[in-house]
Scaffold this motif. Sequence first.
Motif, short mmCIF file in Angstrom:
data_model
loop_
_atom_site.label_atom_id
_atom_site.label_comp_id
_atom_site.label_asym_id
_atom_site.label_seq_id
_atom_site.Cartn_x
_atom_site.Cartn_y
_atom_site.Cartn_z
N GLN A 46 0.87 -1.18 0.00
CA GLN A 46 0.00 0.00 0.00
C GLN A 46 0.91 1.23 0.00
O GLN A 46 1.24 1.78 1.04
N GLU B 284 0.86 4.49 -0.85
CA GLU B 284 0.51 5.78 -0.25
C GLU B 284 0.56 5.73 1.27
O GLU B 284 1.06 6.64 1.92
N LYS B 285 0.05 4.64 1.83
CA LYS B 285 0.02 4.50 3.30
C LYS B 285 1.43 4.36 3.87
O LYS B 285 1.78 5.00 4.87
N ILE B 286 2.26 3.53 3.24
CA ILE B 286 3.62 3.31 3.73
C ILE B 286 4.43 4.60 3.65
O ILE B 286 5.07 5.00 4.63
N ALA C 126 3.35 7.68 3.52
CA ALA C 126 2.80 8.66 4.46
C ALA C 126 3.27 8.37 5.88
O ALA C 126 3.62 9.30 6.62
N ASN C 127 3.30 7.11 6.26
CA ASN C 127 3.78 6.75 7.60
C ASN C 127 5.25 7.12 7.78
O ASN C 127 5.64 7.66 8.83
#
Length: 152
Positions: free
Chosen positions: A10, A12-14, A16-17
């Motif tokens: 994922q 975008e999620k990774i 962003a984190n």
Amino acid sequence: MLELYDGSLQVEKILANWYQEVKDKNYGAFIPFVGIVRDEDGIDGLSFDIYEPILTQWFESWQKRVAPDNAILFMAHSRGDVLNHTSSYISAVVSPQRKAALRIINDFVEDFKANAPIWKYDLVGGKRIYAKSRSLPLNGAGLLADTKENDA
């Protein structure tokens, strides 16, 4: 930080984190690299096996290698099946200096391709087929060694 996931990443999620983790720590550069599985040679995707203890050791050696530049590496990789047009690999570097970060991300990705203990398979018609023609020997492991050397 080394992260392993089952299936496609994922992105975008990774990212962003990772960004949230470093954005207030006074780094001047955050440079990601995202690998995307290409639709080529009739494959439906790729599948990956990972030898985690050696991968962890390899990754930790890289963290030590970039420490003199006050840089930090991040990496995420997939285990198992990853379909075309999705991501199996993400890496990023944060560094106070842009030039160091650009050099590090290039060197890191190139070394990853040559030395990380990750084995790649093509997915074709629901079957995993070892991608020997696109695999490199793992230093010191004897894997994919030239058969003439093994016969000696």
